[in-house]
Write a protein that holds these residues in place. Structure first.
Motif, mmCIF file in Angstrom:
data_model
loop_
_atom_site.group_PDB
_atom_site.id
_atom_site.type_symbol
_atom_site.label_atom_id
_atom_site.label_comp_id
_atom_site.label_asym_id
_atom_site.label_seq_id
_atom_site.Cartn_x
_atom_site.Cartn_y
_atom_site.Cartn_z
ATOM 1 N N PHE A 41 4.161 -0.056 -2.026
ATOM 2 C CA PHE A 41 4.449 -1.489 -2.060
ATOM 3 C C PHE A 41 5.943 -1.759 -2.169
ATOM 4 O O PHE A 41 6.447 -2.736 -1.610
ATOM 5 C CB PHE A 41 3.681 -2.175 -3.188
ATOM 6 N N GLN A 50 7.324 -1.532 1.268
ATOM 7 C CA GLN A 50 7.012 -2.750 2.021
ATOM 8 C C GLN A 50 7.899 -3.916 1.578
ATOM 9 O O GLN A 50 8.327 -4.736 2.397
ATOM 10 C CB GLN A 50 5.533 -3.110 1.864
ATOM 11 N N THR A 51 8.167 -3.989 0.270
ATOM 12 C CA THR A 51 9.053 -5.036 -0.248
ATOM 13 C C THR A 51 10.445 -4.884 0.339
ATOM 14 O O THR A 51 11.061 -5.861 0.789
ATOM 15 C CB THR A 51 9.138 -4.977 -1.792
ATOM 16 N N LYS A 94 6.308 -12.131 2.878
ATOM 17 C CA LYS A 94 5.875 -10.748 2.681
ATOM 18 C C LYS A 94 6.579 -10.116 1.494
ATOM 19 O O LYS A 94 5.978 -9.327 0.765
ATOM 20 C CB LYS A 94 6.109 -9.929 3.945
ATOM 21 N N TRP A 152 4.441 -8.354 -1.458
ATOM 22 C CA TRP A 152 4.532 -6.936 -1.786
ATOM 23 C C TRP A 152 5.112 -6.701 -3.176
ATOM 24 O O TRP A 152 4.646 -5.820 -3.901
ATOM 25 C CB TRP A 152 5.323 -6.174 -0.726
#
Length: 123
Positions: free
Chosen positions: A34, A37-38, A49, A53
């Protein structure tokens, strides 16, 4: 924020998890995924997003805090403080769009994952 959510999600998706040791490993891996993704969302300028995330990472870390056995003494107290700091760091990273703070948190969880694997290896 989302205490219990991470555990419930992993429990629902991984009914066959053989041990709580494996669950902790999966939670650490989830934070790493995560966070990646962040970081991507920050670099892409995608606020929606990014928030999604970072909240997922924070949710997992909150779950890690909630499952600490405080009867274990100093190690639990240390981890509680470390996890709390990482939540603050992720929040600041999100507010400031600062990927270096995401990297700092990621490095901590890489170290925790490595240490966890070494300490729980029974082979």
């Amino acid at each position: 924020m989302y205490a219990g959510t991470a555990y419930n999600t992993y429990a629902q998706n991984n009914v066959g998890i053989e041990s709580p040791k494996k669950l902790i490993e999966m939670l650490y891996e989830g934070v790493l995924r995560f966070n990646a993704q962040t970081k991507k969302a920050i670099n892409d300028g995608n606020t929606e997003k990014k928030v999604y995330w970072v909240n997922r990472s924070i949710s997992i870390i909150s779950e890690l805090i909630s499952i600490l056995d405080m009867k274990e003494g100093q190690i639990s107290e240390y981890l509680e403080g470390l996890y709390s700091y990482e939540i603050k760091l992720l929040g600041a990273a999100s507010l400031e769009n600062d990927v270096s703070k995401i990297d700092e948190c990621t490095n901590v969880f890489k170290g925790l994952l490595e240490a966890w694997r070494e300490s729980t290896d029974v082979d």
